[in-house]
Design a protein around this motif. Structure first.
Motif, PDB file in Angstrom:
ATOM      1  N   PHE A 151      26.496  69.363  73.100  1.00 12.95           N
ATOM      2  CA  PHE A 151      27.265  68.807  71.994  1.00 12.95           C
ATOM      3  C   PHE A 151      27.411  69.776  70.823  1.00 12.95           C
ATOM      4  CE2 PHE A 151      26.148  64.898  74.228  1.00 12.95           C
ATOM      5  CZ  PHE A 151      27.370  64.258  74.233  1.00 12.95           C
ATOM      6  N   MET A 152      26.607  70.793  70.762  1.00 16.97           N
ATOM      7  CA  MET A 152      26.703  71.746  69.659  1.00 16.97           C
ATOM      8  C   MET A 152      27.690  72.871  69.963  1.00 16.97           C
ATOM      9  SD  MET A 152      24.785  70.581  67.259  1.00 16.97           S
ATOM     10  CE  MET A 152      25.118  68.912  67.759  1.00 16.97           C
ATOM     11  N   GLU A 153      28.218  72.920  71.175  1.00 17.34           N
ATOM     12  CA  GLU A 153      29.100  74.028  71.554  1.00 17.34           C
ATOM     13  C   GLU A 153      30.329  73.539  72.307  1.00 17.34           C
ATOM     14  OE1 GLU A 153      26.977  76.918  73.789  1.00 17.34           O
ATOM     15  OE2 GLU A 153      25.467  77.282  72.239  1.00 17.34           O
ATOM     16  N   GLN A 154      31.498  73.708  71.756  1.00 25.78           N
ATOM     17  CA  GLN A 154      32.786  73.575  72.439  1.00 25.78           C
ATOM     18  C   GLN A 154      32.975  72.209  73.122  1.00 25.78           C
ATOM     19  OE1 GLN A 154      32.258  77.196  74.825  1.00 25.78           O
ATOM     20  NE2 GLN A 154      33.931  78.128  73.662  1.00 25.78           N
ATOM     21  N   VAL A 155      32.429  71.169  72.509  1.00 22.21           N
ATOM     22  CA  VAL A 155      32.584  69.819  73.043  1.00 22.21           C
ATOM     23  C   VAL A 155      33.348  68.960  72.043  1.00 22.21           C
ATOM     24  CG1 VAL A 155      31.369  67.669  73.641  1.00 22.21           C
ATOM     25  CG2 VAL A 155      30.548  69.856  74.525  1.00 22.21           C
ATOM     26  N   LYS A 180      40.591  72.904  67.934  1.00 17.12           N
ATOM     27  CA  LYS A 180      41.064  72.345  69.198  1.00 17.12           C
ATOM     28  C   LYS A 180      41.127  73.409  70.288  1.00 17.12           C
ATOM     29  CE  LYS A 180      43.778  68.513  67.307  1.00 17.12           C
ATOM     30  NZ  LYS A 180      45.114  67.893  67.208  1.00 17.12           N
ATOM     31  N   SER A 181      41.469  74.624  69.923  1.00 24.93           N
ATOM     32  CA  SER A 181      41.594  75.677  70.932  1.00 24.93           C
ATOM     33  C   SER A 181      40.244  76.106  71.486  1.00 24.93           C
ATOM     34  CB  SER A 181      42.303  76.892  70.316  1.00 24.93           C
ATOM     35  OG  SER A 181      41.565  77.412  69.221  1.00 24.93           O
ATOM     36  N   ASP A 182      39.158  75.772  70.781  1.00 26.87           N
ATOM     37  CA  ASP A 182      37.821  76.148  71.242  1.00 26.87           C
ATOM     38  C   ASP A 182      37.204  75.125  72.195  1.00 26.87           C
ATOM     39  OD1 ASP A 182      37.885  78.448  69.706  1.00 26.87           O
ATOM     40  OD2 ASP A 182      37.023  77.444  67.950  1.00 26.87           O
ATOM     41  N   VAL A 217      35.351  67.594  77.147  1.00 21.94           N
ATOM     42  CA  VAL A 217      35.560  66.358  76.397  1.00 21.94           C
ATOM     43  C   VAL A 217      34.568  65.308  76.900  1.00 21.94           C
ATOM     44  CG1 VAL A 217      37.172  64.516  75.784  1.00 21.94           C
ATOM     45  CG2 VAL A 217      38.008  66.867  76.069  1.00 21.94           C
ATOM     46  N   VAL A 218      33.876  64.683  75.967  1.00 20.96           N
ATOM     47  CA  VAL A 218      32.933  63.608  76.291  1.00 20.96           C
ATOM     48  C   VAL A 218      33.391  62.353  75.560  1.00 20.96           C
ATOM     49  CG1 VAL A 218      30.548  62.796  76.176  1.00 20.96           C
ATOM     50  CG2 VAL A 218      31.015  65.220  76.591  1.00 20.96           C
ATOM     51  N   ALA A 219      33.459  61.248  76.263  1.00 20.00           N
ATOM     52  CA  ALA A 219      33.830  59.966  75.657  1.00 20.00           C
ATOM     53  C   ALA A 219      32.644  59.014  75.761  1.00 20.00           C
ATOM     54  CB  ALA A 219      35.043  59.364  76.350  1.00 20.00           C
ATOM     55  N   ILE A 220      32.323  58.357  74.655  1.00 17.56           N
ATOM     56  CA  ILE A 220      31.242  57.369  74.633  1.00 17.56           C
ATOM     57  C   ILE A 220      31.817  56.023  74.231  1.00 17.56           C
ATOM     58  CG2 ILE A 220      29.080  56.657  73.534  1.00 17.56           C
ATOM     59  CD1 ILE A 220      28.357  59.565  73.143  1.00 17.56           C
ATOM     60  N   ASP A 221      31.626  55.054  75.086  1.00 18.62           N
ATOM     61  CA  ASP A 221      31.974  53.664  74.780  1.00 18.62           C
ATOM     62  C   ASP A 221      30.685  52.971  74.359  1.00 18.62           C
ATOM     63  OD1 ASP A 221      32.882  51.089  74.607  1.00 18.62           O
ATOM     64  OD2 ASP A 221      33.098  50.798  76.770  1.00 18.62           O
ATOM     65  N   PHE A 222      30.425  52.981  73.061  1.00 18.83           N
ATOM     66  CA  PHE A 222      29.221  52.354  72.512  1.00 18.83           C
ATOM     67  C   PHE A 222      29.543  50.890  72.253  1.00 18.83           C
ATOM     68  CE2 PHE A 222      26.998  51.391  68.355  1.00 18.83           C
ATOM     69  CZ  PHE A 222      25.788  51.056  68.942  1.00 18.83           C
ATOM     70  N   GLY A 262      22.492  64.015  66.841  1.00 11.92           N
ATOM     71  CA  GLY A 262      22.712  65.345  67.397  1.00 11.92           C
ATOM     72  C   GLY A 262      23.965  65.479  68.231  1.00 11.92           C
ATOM     73  N   LEU A 263      24.911  64.557  68.038  1.00 14.36           N
ATOM     74  CA  LEU A 263      26.150  64.609  68.818  1.00 14.36           C
ATOM     75  C   LEU A 263      27.207  65.496  68.182  1.00 14.36           C
ATOM     76  CD1 LEU A 263      26.393  60.831  69.767  1.00 14.36           C
ATOM     77  CD2 LEU A 263      25.814  62.715  71.289  1.00 14.36           C
ATOM     78  N   ILE A 264      27.099  65.758  66.886  1.00 11.87           N
ATOM     79  CA  ILE A 264      28.012  66.671  66.191  1.00 11.87           C
ATOM     80  C   ILE A 264      27.182  67.543  65.251  1.00 11.87           C
ATOM     81  CG2 ILE A 264      30.158  65.374  66.333  1.00 11.87           C
ATOM     82  CD1 ILE A 264      29.520  64.023  63.707  1.00 11.87           C
ATOM     83  N   SER A 265      27.704  68.725  64.955  1.00 13.35           N
ATOM     84  CA  SER A 265      26.925  69.710  64.190  1.00 13.35           C
ATOM     85  C   SER A 265      26.940  69.431  62.696  1.00 13.35           C
ATOM     86  CB  SER A 265      27.460  71.115  64.461  1.00 13.35           C
ATOM     87  OG  SER A 265      28.846  71.187  64.150  1.00 13.35           O
ATOM     88  N   THR A 266      28.014  68.828  62.192  1.00 15.42           N
ATOM     89  CA  THR A 266      28.078  68.435  60.787  1.00 15.42           C
ATOM     90  C   THR A 266      28.646  67.018  60.721  1.00 15.42           C
ATOM     91  OG1 THR A 266      30.319  69.305  60.456  1.00 15.42           O
ATOM     92  CG2 THR A 266      28.482  70.809  60.011  1.00 15.42           C
ATOM     93  N   GLN A 267      28.338  66.297  59.654  1.00 12.59           N
ATOM     94  CA  GLN A 267      28.705  64.890  59.606  1.00 12.59           C
ATOM     95  C   GLN A 267      30.209  64.670  59.646  1.00 12.59           C
ATOM     96  OE1 GLN A 267      26.359  62.540  56.974  1.00 12.59           O
ATOM     97  NE2 GLN A 267      27.838  60.873  56.834  1.00 12.59           N
ATOM     98  N   TYR A 268      30.974  65.613  59.074  1.00 13.69           N
ATOM     99  CA  TYR A 268      32.420  65.423  59.004  1.00 13.69           C
ATOM    100  C   TYR A 268      33.163  66.331  59.977  1.00 13.69           C
ATOM    101  CZ  TYR A 268      30.929  62.939  54.865  1.00 13.69           C
ATOM    102  OH  TYR A 268      30.285  62.065  54.015  1.00 13.69           O
ATOM    103  N   ALA A 269      32.490  66.709  61.053  1.00 13.01           N
ATOM    104  CA  ALA A 269      33.086  67.622  62.025  1.00 13.01           C
ATOM    105  C   ALA A 269      34.323  67.003  62.680  1.00 13.01           C
ATOM    106  CB  ALA A 269      32.063  67.980  63.100  1.00 13.01           C
ATOM    107  N   ASP A 270      35.378  67.814  62.821  1.00 10.58           N
ATOM    108  CA  ASP A 270      36.582  67.369  63.512  1.00 10.58           C
ATOM    109  C   ASP A 270      36.333  67.164  65.007  1.00 10.58           C
ATOM    110  OD1 ASP A 270      38.390  67.240  61.357  1.00 10.58           O
ATOM    111  OD2 ASP A 270      38.640  69.409  61.388  1.00 10.58           O
ATOM    112  N   THR A 271      35.224  67.691  65.510  1.00 13.15           N
ATOM    113  CA  THR A 271      34.932  67.564  66.935  1.00 13.15           C
ATOM    114  C   THR A 271      34.439  66.169  67.310  1.00 13.15           C
ATOM    115  OG1 THR A 271      32.777  68.562  66.450  1.00 13.15           O
ATOM    116  CG2 THR A 271      34.486  70.004  67.367  1.00 13.15           C
ATOM    117  N   LEU A 272      34.392  65.253  66.347  1.00  8.09           N
ATOM    118  CA  LEU A 272      34.241  63.834  66.639  1.00  8.09           C
ATOM    119  C   LEU A 272      35.520  63.128  66.214  1.00  8.09           C
ATOM    120  CD1 LEU A 272      32.889  61.157  67.350  1.00  8.09           C
ATOM    121  CD2 LEU A 272      31.823  61.161  65.093  1.00  8.09           C
TER     122      LEU A 272
END
Length: 547
Positions: free
Chosen positions: A132-136, A4-6, A10-15, A162-172
Motif C-alpha cells: 500500500f505504500m508503493e504504486q497502489v 495516476k501514471s505511477d 488497484v485494490v478495492a475494499i468493500d468495508f 497503513g493503507l495510504i502514506s498521507t491522510q489526504y493522499a490522492d491514492t485513496l
C-alpha cells in the motif's frame, strides 16, 4: 495528474456493516482477483465485519467469523474472554445516537474501524505486488447516505491503518456502494438488451446494515451518469435478524435474552447464524414451500435454559425446549424490513425523469428469494427487467475495482445538497436590522450550486476574490450546505457548516490590484479545493472539514 501514471496495482475494499471483502488487479494485466481466504474460512468472498479484543482492549484476539459465533462447548467457554465488537460502521451513519450499537467502554468507533482495516491490510499484502505504500491505488466504498464528515473519517482510519502514506493522499479514492455495483452491472446490460444511449437502470444495494439506491444513465463510450439523488436507509438484512431476536424475547423472556447477551454472546450469535442458514435464507414467502422450523434450544444454545424462568420455562419444558417458527412468524420478521426497501424503490422510481429499463438487486440480502419476489410483485409492471447478477455479494467490490481501473467510467453525479459560502457584504437598507454586525456588514449565504444539479465529476464551482485589506496574505471562507434549493443566511434552519476553506493570498506588494479564482469541486465523494491567481498560477488551497 502525475500520481495516476505511477499506479501499478488497484485494490478495492468493500468495508461493509456486517461483511467486508477486497479484490485487486494489476493495471496492465487487469485480471480481477477477489480474496476468498479469511481466518478459519476459505472459499467465501466476504468475512464478518467483527472484532474481538482482549479483556483490556489492547489487542485484537480475533476478527471475521471466528470473532463472532461460537457453538456451545467447553473450549468456547474458555475462549470467551470478551464480547465481539460489531456493527461499528453504523457510528458513521446519520442515525440517532440511541440506535447506534453500544461499544465497550474505552473503545472509540474510529479505533475499531482502524483496527479492522489493519487486519484487511495484513491479508491483502500477502498477495503479490500489493504494497500500500508503493504504486497502489486504493478504492474504498461508502454508503450513499454518508456525509462528508463520515467520508473524511474513513480516510483518517485508512491512513492510521497503513493503507495510504498521507491522510489526504490522492491514492485513496471513494465511490458509493451502489455506484460501484452499477459499474459491475453495466457489464451485463447487453445480455438484457439494454444498449441504447440514454437508457437508465436502478441499482438496489441490499447490504447487512444499509440499503442504498442509485439510478444511472448509460452514456456514450460506456460511461455512466447519475440522474436522481442517491437514497438509502438502515433496513438491511441484519434487521431481519433483529426481528428474530424480538421473537425469541417473546418466547423466553427479556431477562433470559439479556443475560444470554451479557454472558454468552458468542452462543447467541451462533443461534442467529443458525436461524439465517436454516430459515432466513431459504424463506421464499410461498406458504407451500415452508416447513415449520424447530428451534431446539438444547441443541443450538443449551446455556439459555438456565436463564428462562416463570411461565416461559414451564411452557418450554412441556415442549421439550423446542420453539416452533411458523410461516407467519417468519413472514412477520421480514415484512417490516422489506416494506422499507419497497418504499425506497418507489421513491427512486418517482424521482426518475424517464422509464427505468432495468433494476439490479445486489448485496448479500438481495439473495433472499422472498425479497426478490416482493420487489417483482410490486414493480414488475413498471420495470420489465428485475435481476440479481451472478455473485451479488461481490458486485460492489468488483465494481469498485473496475472503477479504479478506469476512473472515467463515471461521468456525472447528482448533488444531494445545496452548497455555498458565507460572505459579509455591506449592510444595506432593507436588510434585517438585527443582522447588522460590526463594520456595518451582514453575514449572508452565497450559493455555489443547488441540490439536484447533475455535475461532472471534476466540474468546479467558485467565485473571484479580491483583498479586503491592502496587505492581506491569506483568506478564509466558511462553507455551508443545506437540503433546501437556496438560502439567505448561514444560521437559518437546515444550514450545516461543513468547514473552512483556507487560501493563500500572494503578491501582497500589489495591494488591492489582486484577484484569486477559487473553485470547489463537489462531483466526487470528497470536496476538492483549487485556487489560482490572476496569472493562472496555482495557489495553496486547503479545505478543512468541521467535526
Amino acid at each position: 495528474m502525475n500520481w495516476k501514471s505511477d499506479i501499478r496495482v488497484v485494490v478495492a475494499i468493500d468495508f461493509g456493516t456486517t461483511y467486508s471483502g477486497f479484490a485487486y488487479a494489476n493495471k496492465l494485466n487487469p485480471e480481477v482477483i477477489t480474496n476468498d481466504t479469511w481466518p478459519e474460512v476459505a472459499g467465501v468472498l466476504k468475512t464478518n465485519t467483527v472484532l474481538k479484543y482482549d479483556q483490556n482492549l489492547k489487542s485484537v484476539e480475533a476478527w471475521g467469523l471466528p470473532a463472532l459465533a461460537q457453538k456451545a462447548s467447553r473450549r468456547a467457554e474458555r475462549n470467551s474472554t470478551s464480547k465481539p465488537v460489531e456493527l461499528f460502521k453504523l457510528h458513521l451513519g446519520n442515525m440517532p445516537e440511541k440506535e447506534k450499537p453500544a461499544l465497550p467502554k474505552g473503545l472509540e468507533y474510529k479505533r475499531a474501524i482502524t483496527d479492522y482495516l489493519t487486519e484487511i491490510e495484513t491479508v491483502a499484502t500477502r498477495w503479490p505486488n500489493v504494497n500500500f505504500m508503493e504504486q497502489v491505488l486504493l478504492i474504498m466504498t461508502v454508503p450513499a447516505e454518508f456525509s462528508e464528515q463520515a467520508n473524511a473519517s474513513i480516510r483518517e482510519c485508512a491512513y492510521k491503518a497503513g493503507l495510504i502514506s498521507t491522510q489526504y493522499a490522492d491514492t485513496l479514492q471513494l465511490t458509493t456502494e451502489p455506484e460501484a455495483a452499477a459499474i459491475y452491472c453495466m457489464r451485463t446490460l447487453k445480455e438484457h438488451m439494454i444498449t441504447e444511449v440514454g437508457s437508465s437502470f436502478m441499482i438496489v444495494d441490499c447490504g447487512g446494515g444499509t440499503v442504498d439506491l442509485t439510478t444511472r444513465e448509460l452514456l456514450e463510450n460506456n460511461r455512466l451518469g447519475e440522474i436522481t439523488e442517491r437514497s438509502g436507509d438502515f433496513c438491511g438484512g441484519t434487521y431481519v435478524d433483529k426481528e428474530f431476536i424480538k421473537f425469541l424475547r417473546r418466547k423466553v423472556g427479556d431477562s433470559a435474552v439479556n443475560l444470554l447477551y451479557e454472558n454468552h454472546y458468542g452462543q447467541l450469535q451462533y443461534m442467529v447464524q443458525e436461524f439465517c442458514r436454516r430459515v432466513k435464507l431459504p424463506f421464499t414467502g410461498n406458504r407451500k414451500d415452508f416447513k415449520t422450523y424447530e428451534l431446539d434450544i438444547e441443541e443450538v444454545c443449551p446455556v439459555l435454559k438456565q436463564y428462562v424462568t416463570g411461565t416461559s420455562k414451564v411452557k418450554l419444558e412441556k415442549d421439550d425446549w423446542i420453539i416452533d417458527l411458523e410461516y407467519e412468524d417468519v413472514k412477520n420478521m421480514f415484512d417490516p424490513v422489506v416494506g422499507k426497501i419497497i418504499r425506497l424503490i418507489n421513491g427512486q422510481l418517482n424521482a426518475s425523469p424517464g422509464t427505468c429499463a432495468a433494476m439490479f438487486l445486489v448485496g448479500g440480502f438481495s439473495e433472499s428469494k422472498y425479497l426478490q419476489t416482493r420487489i417483482k410483485q410490486e414493480f414488475g409492471d413498471q420495470v420489465k427487467n428485475i435481476n440479481v447478477p451472478k455473485q451479488p455479494i461481490a458486485a460492489i467490490v468488483r465494481g469498485a475495482l473496475d472503477y479504479g481501473l478506469n476512473m472515467k467510467t463515471i461521468k456525472t453525479r447528482v448533488l444531494k445538497w445545496t452548497y455555498g459560502i458565507e460572505l459579509s457584504p455591506q449592510w444595506k437598507k432593507g436588510d434585517p436590522p438585527e443582522r447588522k454586525i460590526s463594520h456595518g456588514r451582514i453575514n449572508v449565504f452565497s450559493k455555489l450550486v443547488s441540490r439536484g444539479t447533475i455535475v461532472d465529476v471534476d466540474q468546479g464551482f467558485g467565485k473571484d476574490l479580491f483583498p479586503s485589506i491592502e496587505d492581506q496574505s491569506a483568506a478564509s471562507m466558511k462553507i455551508y450546505k443545506t437540503p433546501a434549493l437556496d438560502g439567505k443566511y448561514p444560521d437559518e434552519p437546515g444550514m450545516e457548516k461543513l468547514g473552512e476553506l483556507i487560501l493563500d493570498f500572494p503578491d501582497s506588494h500589489l495591494g488591492f490590484n489582486r484577484k484569486l479564482e477559487f473553485t470547489l469541486s463537489f462531483g466526487q465523494m470528497e470536496i476538492r479545493a483549487f485556487c489560482k491567481n490572476q496569472n493562472g498560477k496555482s495557489v495553496d488551497a486547503v479545505f478543512n472539514l468541521e467535526f
